[in-house]
Design a protein around this motif. Sequence first.
Motif, mmCIF file in Angstrom:
data_model
loop_
_atom_site.group_PDB
_atom_site.id
_atom_site.type_symbol
_atom_site.label_atom_id
_atom_site.label_comp_id
_atom_site.label_asym_id
_atom_site.label_seq_id
_atom_site.Cartn_x
_atom_site.Cartn_y
_atom_site.Cartn_z
ATOM 1 N N GLY A 124 -4.404 33.846 1.185
ATOM 2 C CA GLY A 124 -5.138 33.492 -0.028
ATOM 3 C C GLY A 124 -5.999 32.262 0.157
ATOM 4 N N LEU A 125 -5.498 31.242 0.908
ATOM 5 C CA LEU A 125 -6.290 30.056 1.178
ATOM 6 C C LEU A 125 -7.527 30.386 1.999
ATOM 7 C CD1 LEU A 125 -6.485 26.968 0.960
ATOM 8 C CD2 LEU A 125 -5.136 26.828 3.065
ATOM 9 N N PHE A 126 -7.396 31.326 2.916
ATOM 10 C CA PHE A 126 -8.549 31.744 3.716
ATOM 11 C C PHE A 126 -9.627 32.378 2.841
ATOM 12 C CE2 PHE A 126 -10.777 34.990 6.197
ATOM 13 C CZ PHE A 126 -11.274 34.219 7.240
ATOM 14 N N PHE A 127 -9.228 33.236 1.911
ATOM 15 C CA PHE A 127 -10.216 33.861 1.030
ATOM 16 C C PHE A 127 -10.857 32.821 0.117
ATOM 17 C CE2 PHE A 127 -7.947 37.801 2.142
ATOM 18 C CZ PHE A 127 -9.018 38.628 2.389
ATOM 19 N N VAL A 128 -10.073 31.845 -0.371
ATOM 20 C CA VAL A 128 -10.640 30.800 -1.231
ATOM 21 C C VAL A 128 -11.657 29.973 -0.446
ATOM 22 C CG1 VAL A 128 -10.074 28.677 -2.476
ATOM 23 C CG2 VAL A 128 -8.663 30.708 -2.771
ATOM 24 N N MET A 129 -11.348 29.659 0.811
ATOM 25 C CA MET A 129 -12.276 28.880 1.613
ATOM 26 C C MET A 129 -13.553 29.665 1.891
ATOM 27 S SD MET A 129 -11.544 27.096 5.295
ATOM 28 C CE MET A 129 -11.101 28.679 6.017
ATOM 29 N N ALA A 130 -13.444 30.981 2.152
ATOM 30 C CA ALA A 130 -14.635 31.795 2.397
ATOM 31 C C ALA A 130 -15.528 31.851 1.170
ATOM 32 C CB ALA A 130 -14.213 33.203 2.821
ATOM 33 N N ILE A 131 -14.930 31.959 -0.034
ATOM 34 C CA ILE A 131 -15.731 31.990 -1.264
ATOM 35 C C ILE A 131 -16.365 30.630 -1.521
ATOM 36 C CG2 ILE A 131 -15.608 32.339 -3.759
ATOM 37 C CD1 ILE A 131 -13.362 34.366 -3.244
ATOM 38 N N PHE A 132 -15.618 29.551 -1.266
ATOM 39 C CA PHE A 132 -16.147 28.202 -1.509
ATOM 40 C C PHE A 132 -17.323 27.890 -0.585
ATOM 41 C CE2 PHE A 132 -16.107 23.680 -0.367
ATOM 42 C CZ PHE A 132 -16.405 23.124 -1.616
ATOM 43 N N LEU A 142 1.354 34.882 2.833
ATOM 44 C CA LEU A 142 0.455 35.280 1.750
ATOM 45 C C LEU A 142 -0.353 34.087 1.256
ATOM 46 C CD1 LEU A 142 2.722 37.697 -0.339
ATOM 47 C CD2 LEU A 142 0.774 38.292 1.101
ATOM 48 N N GLY A 143 0.271 32.892 1.212
ATOM 49 C CA GLY A 143 -0.466 31.698 0.812
ATOM 50 C C GLY A 143 -1.588 31.360 1.780
ATOM 51 N N LEU A 144 -1.346 31.503 3.088
ATOM 52 C CA LEU A 144 -2.390 31.241 4.073
ATOM 53 C C LEU A 144 -3.537 32.231 3.940
ATOM 54 C CD1 LEU A 144 -0.287 30.368 7.263
ATOM 55 C CD2 LEU A 144 -1.602 28.811 5.815
ATOM 56 N N GLN A 186 16.570 35.328 2.592
ATOM 57 C CA GLN A 186 15.813 34.257 1.954
ATOM 58 C C GLN A 186 14.774 33.665 2.909
ATOM 59 O OE1 GLN A 186 18.743 31.471 0.564
ATOM 60 N NE2 GLN A 186 19.215 32.643 -1.301
ATOM 61 N N GLY A 187 15.144 33.529 4.184
ATOM 62 C CA GLY A 187 14.180 33.018 5.158
ATOM 63 C C GLY A 187 12.986 33.936 5.314
ATOM 64 N N VAL A 188 13.224 35.238 5.333
ATOM 65 C CA VAL A 188 12.120 36.192 5.427
ATOM 66 C C VAL A 188 11.254 36.138 4.181
ATOM 67 C CG1 VAL A 188 11.592 38.661 5.528
ATOM 68 C CG2 VAL A 188 13.352 37.713 7.012
ATOM 69 N N TRP A 189 11.864 35.922 3.016
ATOM 70 C CA TRP A 189 11.070 35.849 1.777
ATOM 71 C C TRP A 189 10.166 34.624 1.798
ATOM 72 C CZ3 TRP A 189 10.579 32.540 -2.422
ATOM 73 C CH2 TRP A 189 9.921 33.059 -3.530
ATOM 74 N N TYR A 190 10.705 33.462 2.171
ATOM 75 C CA TYR A 190 9.882 32.249 2.240
ATOM 76 C C TYR A 190 8.763 32.399 3.282
ATOM 77 C CZ TYR A 190 13.238 29.719 -0.684
ATOM 78 O OH TYR A 190 14.021 29.299 -1.725
ATOM 79 N N LEU A 191 9.088 33.032 4.416
ATOM 80 C CA LEU A 191 8.078 33.231 5.443
ATOM 81 C C LEU A 191 6.960 34.141 4.951
ATOM 82 C CD1 LEU A 191 7.224 32.699 8.380
ATOM 83 C CD2 LEU A 191 8.546 34.711 9.050
ATOM 84 N N SER A 192 7.298 35.212 4.259
ATOM 85 C CA SER A 192 6.278 36.118 3.739
ATOM 86 C C SER A 192 5.429 35.438 2.672
ATOM 87 C CB SER A 192 6.943 37.372 3.165
ATOM 88 O OG SER A 192 7.816 37.035 2.094
#
Length: 373
Positions: free
Chosen positions: A252-260, A248-250, A238-244
């Motif tokens: 995705g946030l990087f791509f959203v910031m680059a597009i914005f 993935l969220g970070l 479960q810890g590995v799942w939350y970490l992954s």
Amino acid sequence: MPPPPGPPMPGQQPTPEQIRMMQQQMAAEAAKRGLTVPQYIEQLKAQAMQQHQAQQQMQAQQQQQGGHPQQQQMPINPGPPNPAAVAVANFLRSQELKPRTCLLDEKRKDMFRVKRAIRALQSPAYAKARSKNPLLPEVTDRASAENTFKLLPMSLLALRVSKIDPSVGHEGHGHAKPKRIKGLWTVRIEQHQDANDDDHYIWLYEGAQIKQKLYAAGALVLVIAVVMFPLWPLVMRQGVWYLSMGMLGLIGLFFVMAIFRLILFVVTLFTAPPGLWLYPNLFEDVGFFDSFRPVWAWHQDKKAKKKSKKTKSPAEASIAKEGNSTSTEKPTSAAPAASIPTTPAPAATGVSPAAGTPIQRKLHARVEEAEEE
């Protein structure tokens, strides 16, 4: 008539006529001395052996200085590594030989000079290391230091090289010329492994490789742990799942910031030129924290800036430089400004002011940005 056969040339097989002639000459010499041919051959062998021993004794006497005989320099015959050579290599690898990187068969190797290795073998550090490691040979003079150093090429731990031009010998071939890298020698191994001061050697011995073994062991443990993931405890999975999911969220946030930031630049390019960049150093070759500094900046056309600086006249650049120096200079006296003799600018009558008359010019300080390389 054909000429009588002479002695054979060096490296050439004698003919039967030449062999017969040499036998007749040997029999004639033996008859002069009252000996048989086998006795004459044995006498020649004994004389050759005596001459060889006399030469060795003469060389040994010449090498004695002050009652302390020096070691005779031994030739280099490559063979399998021995413990003494490995001990010498480990000692020299730990010393500062000022190595430089070179290319041997398109592979990077460490290269050093012989004189620095000889200097290290004659240093007090080697004597101290020899007191702890009895495998290190004794070094008393220059000849013994060279013999100790020659253990490296004899065991193929280091070899002498020379600089070559990589482009030579590739003309007319189908493959492309090798690319020459600035600051790196392209070398080749020499046939004669001498030990002169100005000779260059490359290391073929890489040491104990402890770090590489630890890295390999860590990679093996990591692969086994990933393969055995289904057998992990539930809490660890479960810890590995939350970490992954967090990673993935970070991303995705990087791509959203680059597009914005791109959309923001396009909008401000038309509404408030020259356009606004959010995190202008985000994709620059800088560190992690420097990628987010500054937070925003106006767009700058580097090509236009370079072109304007190149087309600027030299006189204008000198005036700007003079203005900078006068604007930053402090006054050295308290004289009033009215004491400076000035003359008004000439009217538009075509008459130029007299020579030697000072003319007041207004110099404006200009600040120029240094061109980024």
